[in-house]
Design an enzyme around this catalytic site. Structure first.
Site, mmCIF file in Angstrom:
data_model
loop_
_atom_site.group_PDB
_atom_site.id
_atom_site.type_symbol
_atom_site.label_atom_id
_atom_site.label_comp_id
_atom_site.label_asym_id
_atom_site.label_seq_id
_atom_site.Cartn_x
_atom_site.Cartn_y
_atom_site.Cartn_z
ATOM 1 N N ALA A 9 78.155 73.084 23.411
ATOM 2 C CA ALA A 9 79.522 72.664 23.049
ATOM 3 C C ALA A 9 80.607 73.409 23.815
ATOM 4 O O ALA A 9 81.762 72.985 23.804
ATOM 5 C CB ALA A 9 79.734 72.840 21.543
ATOM 6 N N ASN A 12 81.843 71.417 29.579
ATOM 7 C CA ASN A 12 82.832 70.354 29.808
ATOM 8 C C ASN A 12 82.530 69.090 29.013
ATOM 9 O O ASN A 12 83.406 68.534 28.341
ATOM 10 C CB ASN A 12 82.851 69.990 31.295
ATOM 11 C CG ASN A 12 83.498 71.074 32.116
ATOM 12 O OD1 ASN A 12 84.587 71.537 31.797
ATOM 13 N ND2 ASN A 12 82.824 71.512 33.170
ATOM 14 N N VAL A 13 81.280 68.629 29.096
ATOM 15 C CA VAL A 13 80.925 67.376 28.426
ATOM 16 C C VAL A 13 80.832 67.609 26.911
ATOM 17 O O VAL A 13 81.322 66.804 26.113
ATOM 18 C CB VAL A 13 79.588 66.819 28.972
ATOM 19 C CG1 VAL A 13 79.174 65.568 28.212
ATOM 20 C CG2 VAL A 13 79.722 66.509 30.452
ATOM 21 N N GLY A 14 80.227 68.728 26.519
ATOM 22 C CA GLY A 14 80.037 69.014 25.093
ATOM 23 C C GLY A 14 81.340 69.025 24.313
ATOM 24 O O GLY A 14 81.459 68.382 23.265
ATOM 25 N N ASN A 98 66.511 73.245 33.615
ATOM 26 C CA ASN A 98 67.023 72.635 32.378
ATOM 27 C C ASN A 98 65.897 72.309 31.397
ATOM 28 O O ASN A 98 66.081 72.390 30.177
ATOM 29 C CB ASN A 98 67.857 71.388 32.700
ATOM 30 C CG ASN A 98 69.249 71.765 33.192
ATOM 31 O OD1 ASN A 98 69.660 72.922 33.101
ATOM 32 N ND2 ASN A 98 69.981 70.798 33.731
ATOM 33 N N THR A 122 71.763 66.215 28.932
ATOM 34 C CA THR A 122 71.413 67.123 30.029
ATOM 35 C C THR A 122 70.590 66.404 31.110
ATOM 36 O O THR A 122 69.683 65.639 30.792
ATOM 37 C CB THR A 122 70.585 68.297 29.459
ATOM 38 O OG1 THR A 122 71.285 68.845 28.350
ATOM 39 C CG2 THR A 122 70.332 69.363 30.501
ATOM 40 N N ASN A 123 70.909 66.690 32.348
ATOM 41 C CA ASN A 123 70.219 66.059 33.482
ATOM 42 C C ASN A 123 69.063 66.888 34.025
ATOM 43 O O ASN A 123 69.082 68.103 33.855
ATOM 44 C CB ASN A 123 71.223 65.834 34.617
ATOM 45 C CG ASN A 123 71.934 64.507 34.491
ATOM 46 O OD1 ASN A 123 71.335 63.511 34.099
ATOM 47 N ND2 ASN A 123 73.219 64.492 34.823
ATOM 48 N N HIS A 178 68.290 57.304 35.701
ATOM 49 C CA HIS A 178 69.707 57.649 35.848
ATOM 50 C C HIS A 178 69.766 58.474 37.134
ATOM 51 O O HIS A 178 69.751 59.704 37.114
ATOM 52 C CB HIS A 178 70.194 58.453 34.628
ATOM 53 C CG HIS A 178 71.603 58.987 34.801
ATOM 54 N ND1 HIS A 178 72.669 58.186 35.124
ATOM 55 C CD2 HIS A 178 72.109 60.245 34.713
ATOM 56 C CE1 HIS A 178 73.768 58.925 35.212
ATOM 57 N NE2 HIS A 178 73.451 60.175 34.982
HETATM 58 N N1 LIG Z 1 73.320 61.898 31.460
HETATM 59 C C1 LIG Z 1 74.554 61.797 31.893
HETATM 60 O O1 LIG Z 1 75.035 60.683 32.128
HETATM 61 C C2 LIG Z 1 75.369 63.033 32.075
HETATM 62 C C3 LIG Z 1 76.752 62.972 32.244
HETATM 63 C C4 LIG Z 1 77.464 64.153 32.426
HETATM 64 C C5 LIG Z 1 76.800 65.382 32.426
HETATM 65 N N2 LIG Z 1 75.462 65.395 32.255
HETATM 66 C C6 LIG Z 1 74.714 66.656 32.235
HETATM 67 O O2 LIG Z 1 75.100 67.401 31.076
HETATM 68 C C7 LIG Z 1 74.898 68.792 31.324
HETATM 69 C C8 LIG Z 1 76.169 69.559 30.998
HETATM 70 O O3 LIG Z 1 77.197 69.215 31.916
HETATM 71 P P1 LIG Z 1 78.606 69.961 31.846
HETATM 72 O O4 LIG Z 1 79.439 69.385 32.911
HETATM 73 O O5 LIG Z 1 79.093 69.985 30.449
HETATM 74 O O6 LIG Z 1 78.174 71.443 32.274
HETATM 75 P P2 LIG Z 1 78.874 72.833 31.850
HETATM 76 O O7 LIG Z 1 78.383 73.865 32.803
HETATM 77 O O8 LIG Z 1 80.326 72.644 31.676
HETATM 78 O O9 LIG Z 1 78.247 73.119 30.418
HETATM 79 C C9 LIG Z 1 76.906 73.482 30.279
HETATM 80 C C10 LIG Z 1 76.675 73.984 28.892
HETATM 81 O O10 LIG Z 1 75.305 74.376 28.810
HETATM 82 C C11 LIG Z 1 75.228 75.690 28.290
HETATM 83 N N3 LIG Z 1 74.073 76.379 28.865
HETATM 84 C C12 LIG Z 1 73.853 76.693 30.159
HETATM 85 N N4 LIG Z 1 72.697 77.353 30.268
HETATM 86 C C13 LIG Z 1 72.169 77.459 29.025
HETATM 87 C C14 LIG Z 1 70.996 78.053 28.481
HETATM 88 N N5 LIG Z 1 70.125 78.718 29.259
HETATM 89 N N6 LIG Z 1 70.784 77.960 27.142
HETATM 90 C C15 LIG Z 1 71.671 77.304 26.348
HETATM 91 N N7 LIG Z 1 72.802 76.746 26.797
HETATM 92 C C16 LIG Z 1 73.046 76.812 28.127
HETATM 93 C C17 LIG Z 1 76.525 76.376 28.720
HETATM 94 O O11 LIG Z 1 76.807 77.485 27.873
HETATM 95 C C18 LIG Z 1 77.509 75.234 28.540
HETATM 96 O O12 LIG Z 1 77.897 75.126 27.183
HETATM 97 C C19 LIG Z 1 74.463 68.895 32.795
HETATM 98 O O13 LIG Z 1 73.051 68.954 32.877
HETATM 99 C C20 LIG Z 1 74.982 67.601 33.388
HETATM 100 O O14 LIG Z 1 74.294 67.214 34.545
HETATM 101 C C21 LIG Z 1 74.745 64.263 32.076
HETATM 102 O O1 LIG Z 2 76.295 62.819 38.252
HETATM 103 C C1 LIG Z 2 76.080 63.783 37.517
HETATM 104 O O2 LIG Z 2 75.447 64.778 37.876
HETATM 105 C C2 LIG Z 2 76.640 63.765 36.125
HETATM 106 C C3 LIG Z 2 76.228 62.539 35.374
HETATM 107 O O3 LIG Z 2 74.868 62.291 35.446
HETATM 108 C C4 LIG Z 2 77.017 61.332 35.790
HETATM 109 O O4 LIG Z 2 76.433 60.350 36.248
HETATM 110 O O5 LIG Z 2 78.252 61.349 35.594
#
Ligand SMILES: NC(=O)c1ccc[n+]([C@@H]2O[C@H](COP(=O)([O-])OP(=O)(O)OC[C@H]3O[C@@H](n4cnc5c(N)ncnc54)[C@H](O)[C@@H]3O)[C@@H](O)[C@H]2O)c1
Ligand SMILES: O=C(O)C[C@H](O)C(=O)O
Length: 317
Positions: A9, A12-14, A98, A122-123, A178
């Site tokens: 949380a 950025n996304v959380g 991850n 998470t990706n 994805h």
């Molecule tokens: N599936 C999708 O369409 C999609 C879209 C956007 C982002 N994402 C994925 O979501 C994830 C988060 O993206 P974001 O931009 O919020 O990243 P971010 O770096 O802003 O946030 C990551 C979060 O993960 C936590 N974290 C990192 N390492 C950790 C660990 N070892 N244990 C527990 N928590 C941990 C951090 O504290 C932070 O809260 C990424 O893997 C990103 O690729 C997926």
């Molecule tokens: O592209 C990324 O790494 C983030 C997410 O999967 C997205 O498609 O926005």
């Protein structure tokens, strides 16, 4: 009414997902979970969000924790914890690092919240869905990932702009990974209920250009502004609303398929699924020949990466 827990949380996304989910009327409690050491940031997020709830007239019990033990009784977990990719990286480059986070988290959730729904963001999301399914021990209907829902929304937006219609007039789907091997289903694309290839303007549609734009969308946004936030955040809320509202919508998410699509299965990947309060149920499909071929390729790719990650996880234990 439901308790929603967001893992990751402070990311950025959380944190944006916390905001979008707080608009869903079925949510009574929200728990923001971050890593130890992030208590002050989480407290600040709670205060800031509470102000927005007050301004909007939303009545949600909001709390935070850095301890997974506090997540007991959650109805739905949204997992955004883990590394995002950097410019130049592929989502699959994040797989093993991850997966370690997801495996450990899923194990705890499976033990303490056996009836919950676990939603992976998470990706690489298809691989993370498989890892979460295995390590949580939950049933396939309870574990799913954002999959190609966001990609489908991106394609929908491009089609709506091309035909100059409201986005709600466009129905389309992308299935598979994805990622690079995603497969657009033109056979399932309609505008105002009419199959897209029945429209006279279809012949001029820059279909390949559109799908290339969708494929590189995340990468382009990350290059320009550091992370994708608003698209994923709204897409997450759509899924949570569909589940908690028991809406039975068919959305394209990463889900475990046995053999629902042309006999292809034993993988977690983006497919259309009926989604309700009990979870996620892939819809059996019949596709065009080229779509089946593309989907098979995507499945082979994701199966291979998933198997490699699972092997490394086991070896590291
Ligand atoms: N599936 C999708 O369409 C999609 C879209 C956007 C982002 N994402 C994925 O979501 C994830 C988060 O993206 P974001 O931009 O919020 O990243 P971010 O770096 O802003 O946030 C990551 C979060 O993960 C936590 N974290 C990192 N390492 C950790 C660990 N070892 N244990 C527990 N928590 C941990 C951090 O504290 C932070 O809260 C990424 O893997 C990103 O690729 C997926
Ligand atoms: O592209 C990324 O790494 C983030 C997410 O999967 C997205 O498609 O926005």
């Amino acid at each position: 009414m439901a308790k929603v827990t967001i893992l990751g949380a402070t990311g950025n996304v959380g944190i944006f997902a916390a905001h979008t989910i707080s608009e869903i009327p079925y949510v009574s409690d929200m728990l923001l979970v971050g890593r130890p050491g992030r208590e002050d940031f989480l407290a600040g997020c709670c205060r800031d969000l509470s102000d927005s709830f007050a301004a909007r007239g939303t009545d949600i019990r909001l709390s935070y924790s850095t301890n997974l033990a506090d997540t007991k009784d959650s109805d739905i977990f949204i997992c955004t914890a883990g590394m995002p990719r950097q410019p130049g990286q592929d989502r699959n480059d994040l797989a093993f690092e991850n997966a370690k986070i997801i495996a450990e988290t899923a194990e705890t959730i499976g033990r303490s919240s056996p009836d919950a729904i676990l939603f992976l963001v998470t990706n690489p999301v298809d691989v993370m869905t498989a890892v979460a399914l295995k390590y949580s021990g939950l049933q396939p209907r309870q574990v799913f990932g954002l999959g190609t829902h966001l990609d489908s929304m991106r394609l929908k937006s491009l089609i709506a702009r091309y035909f100059r219609v409201h986005v709600s007039e466009v129905h389309t789907r992308i299935i598979g990974e994805h990622g690079e091997s995603m497969v657009p289903l033109w056979s399932a694309t309609t505008i105002g209920g009419i199959r897209i290839n029945h429209l006279p303007t279809f012949s001029g549609l820059p279909a390949q250009e559109m799908i290339d734009t969708v494929r590189t969308s995340g990468e382009a946004i990350i290059r320009d502004k550091g992370s994708t936030v608003y698209g994923p955040g709204e897409a997450i809320a759509t899924l949570v609303r569909t589940i908690l509202g028991d809406e039975n919508r068919i959305l394209t998410v990463s889900s475990y398929i046995k053999s629902e699509i042309h006999g292809i299965g034993d993988v977690c990947i983006g497919v259309p699924a009926r989604i309700n309060r009990n979870g996620v149920f892939p819809v059996p499909l019949s596709l065009e020949e080229d779509e089946v071929a593309g989907f098979k390729e995507s499945v082979v790719k994701i199966r291979k990466i998933t198997a490699e990650v699972m092997e490394r996880l086991e070896a590291a234990r």
